[in-house]
Design a protein around this motif. Structure first.
Motif, PDB file in Angstrom:
ATOM      1  N   PRO A 198      14.284  12.507  -8.650  1.00  0.00           N
ATOM      2  CA  PRO A 198      13.456  13.632  -9.106  1.00  0.00           C
ATOM      3  C   PRO A 198      13.528  14.822  -8.155  1.00  0.00           C
ATOM      4  N   HIS A 247      11.429  13.235 -17.642  1.00  0.00           N
ATOM      5  CA  HIS A 247      10.911  13.866 -16.436  1.00  0.00           C
ATOM      6  C   HIS A 247       9.844  13.008 -15.783  1.00  0.00           C
ATOM      7  N   ILE A 248       9.396  13.467 -14.644  1.00  0.00           N
ATOM      8  CA  ILE A 248       8.185  12.987 -13.979  1.00  0.00           C
ATOM      9  C   ILE A 248       7.205  14.154 -13.953  1.00  0.00           C
ATOM     10  N   GLY A 249       5.984  13.904 -14.386  1.00  0.00           N
ATOM     11  CA  GLY A 249       4.912  14.876 -14.232  1.00  0.00           C
ATOM     12  C   GLY A 249       4.918  16.070 -15.157  1.00  0.00           C
ATOM     13  N   ALA A 257       2.596  10.590 -16.220  1.00  0.00           N
ATOM     14  CA  ALA A 257       3.359  10.264 -15.011  1.00  0.00           C
ATOM     15  C   ALA A 257       4.858  10.403 -15.235  1.00  0.00           C
ATOM     16  N   ALA A 258       5.341   9.891 -16.370  1.00  0.00           N
ATOM     17  CA  ALA A 258       6.784   9.928 -16.613  1.00  0.00           C
ATOM     18  C   ALA A 258       7.054   9.880 -18.109  1.00  0.00           C
ATOM     19  N   PRO A 270       1.172  13.625 -10.349  1.00  0.00           N
ATOM     20  CA  PRO A 270       2.473  14.122  -9.890  1.00  0.00           C
ATOM     21  C   PRO A 270       2.685  15.604 -10.182  1.00  0.00           C
ATOM     22  N   CYS A 282       8.701  17.278 -12.201  1.00  0.00           N
ATOM     23  CA  CYS A 282      10.031  17.062 -11.626  1.00  0.00           C
ATOM     24  C   CYS A 282      11.058  16.860 -12.725  1.00  0.00           C
ATOM     25  N   LEU A 339      14.904  15.303 -13.587  1.00  0.00           N
ATOM     26  CA  LEU A 339      15.586  14.097 -13.122  1.00  0.00           C
ATOM     27  C   LEU A 339      17.094  14.319 -13.074  1.00  0.00           C
ATOM     28  N   SER A 391      12.460   6.123  -6.797  1.00  0.00           N
ATOM     29  CA  SER A 391      12.041   6.026  -8.189  1.00  0.00           C
ATOM     30  C   SER A 391      13.255   5.643  -9.023  1.00  0.00           C
ATOM     31  N   LEU A 403       8.055   3.807  -9.364  1.00  0.00           N
ATOM     32  CA  LEU A 403       7.727   5.183  -9.010  1.00  0.00           C
ATOM     33  C   LEU A 403       7.364   5.207  -7.532  1.00  0.00           C
ATOM     34  N   ALA A 452       7.425  14.543  -6.093  1.00  0.00           N
ATOM     35  CA  ALA A 452       6.316  14.383  -7.034  1.00  0.00           C
ATOM     36  C   ALA A 452       4.961  14.575  -6.366  1.00  0.00           C
TER      37      ALA A 452
END
Length: 288
Positions: A29, A40-42, A86-87, A159, A162, A164, A209, A240, A260
Motif C-alpha cells: 500500500p 484499496h486500503i482505507g 478497512a480494505a 486507515p 492507500c 495498492l 499487508s 493487515l 495506512a
C-alpha cells in the motif's frame, strides 16, 4: 512472481516440504486517492445506496461471515458505532481470493473500538472487531455517498486511503508450524522439536499487508485454528500490518513504512483466518 528458495536441510532436500509452499500477494500500500471502483486500503467502498451502513453494538461481526464466538466489547461511547472501511479487494486484482459463487469483491470493515474474545490460549484476542462482506459488484446500481463517521473514538484502527501495488511471492511456514514428521528428522532440530540456536537459514515469512500466504508469528506461537462450523483447519485470508517491512522475498520498493497509519497490538498485524471449505463460515481474528 518473485522466486523463493525452497527450504533444505543444510542443502539436502526435505521430503514433503513442497506441499507447504503458499503463494502470498503482497499489497504494497502507498498513500493515494483510490475510488470506490478500486481495490484499496482505507478508500471509499462500492457500497449500495439502498443498503444500511453497518454499525457495531458489541456483537459484531455479523451478516456474511459469522463471528468468532464469545465476543465482548469495550466501547467507550454509548450506542452503536459506525464501522470504518478497512480494505476492498476485487476479483480482477486478486483472483486467488476464495470468492463465494456469484461474488467478485471482498469488503473488510472494522469497528474502531477494542473488542476481546473471552477465551484463553491461542484463541485470545484483543483488538478491533471485523465485518466481512462478499459482494457481487454488478448488483450495485447506485453507490452510497460518504458513510457515517464513528464518533468519540481514536484513530488507532482507522486507515488512511492507500492505493495498492500487488506482487506475488512464495512463502513457507515457520518451522514451528511444520508437522513433527517433517520437522523432527531435520538435522538442526533436537528430539524435543527445538531448533538449534545457531540455525538461521530457514526462509522468513513476510511482514506486510498481504492476501494469503502464512501468518508471521512474533509475540505468540502458532496455534491450531479450526473452523467452528465444519472443523477444517483455517487458512490466512488477509493480513493487515502496522508496518510494511522490506525483505528479500521481493524487490519492490516500499517508500512508506506506515502508509495506512493504523496500529495493531504492539506494532503487529491483524490476521483474518477463514475456512478453506467455505469462506462464509465463521472466521477468526488474531493480532500478532
Amino acid at each position: 512472481m518473485s522466486a523463493t528458495e525452497v527450504p533444505t536441510d543444510n542443502g539436502r532436500e526435505i521430503p514433503g516440504i513442497a506441499e507447504f509452499a503458499r503463494t502470498a500477494t503482497r499489497l504494497h500500500p502507498r498513500s493515494g486517492a483510490p475510488t470506490a471502483r478500486d481495490s484499496h486500503i482505507g478508500g471509499p467502498l462500492w457500497w449500495p445506496a439502498d443498503e444500511p451502513w453497518p454499525h457495531c453494538d458489541g456483537r459484531l461481526p455479523t451478516s456474511t461471515g459469522k463471528p468468532q464466538e464469545n465476543w465482548t466489547a469495550e466501547h467507550e461511547v454509548d450506542g452503536p458505532i459506525a464501522l470504518v472501511g478497512a480494505a476492498q479487494l476485487f476479483r480482477r486484482d486478486f483472483p486467488a481470493l476464495p470468492f463465494p459463487e456469484g461474488t467478485d469483491v471482498l469488503q473488510v470493515l472494522l469497528c474502531p473500538n477494542e473488542h476481546q474474545l473471552d477465551s484463553s490460549g491461542a484463541d485470545y484476542y484483543y483488538g478491533p472487531a471485523a465485518h466481512l462482506v462478499w459482494r457481487a459488484s454488478a448488483e450495485v446500481t447506485e453507490v452510497a455517498g460518504r458513510p457515517p463517521q464513528p464518533a468519540g473514538v481514536g484513530g488507532e484502527f482507522v486507515p488512511r486511503p492507500c492505493v495498492l501495488n500487488p506482487c506475488q511471492v512464495v512463502e513457507y511456514p515457520a518451522l514451528s508450524e511444520l508437522p513433527d514428521e517433517i520437522k523432527l528428522p531435520l538435522s538442526f532440530v533436537d528430539t524435543a522439536g527445538f531448533v538449534h540456536d545457531d540455525y538461521d537459514r530457514w526462509p522468513k515469512v513476510s511482514q506486510c499487508s498481504k492476501v494469503g500466504g502464512w501468518a508471521f508469528w512474533w509475540q505468540s506461537s502458532p496455534g491450531k485454528l479450526d473452523c467452528q462450523d465444519c472443523g477444517a483447519g483455517l487458512r490466512l485470508l488477509l493480513s493487515l500490518h502496522t508496518y510494511e517491512h522490506r525483505d528479500e522475498l521481493c524487490s519492490c520498493e516500499q517508500d512508506e513504512l506506515q502508509p495506512a497509519g493504523w496500529e495493531f497490538g504492539r506494532q503487529g498485524a491483524l490476521n483474518i483466518f477463514t475456512c478453506p471449505e467455505d469462506s462464509t463460515h465463521a472466521f477468526r481474528l488474531h493480532i500478532d
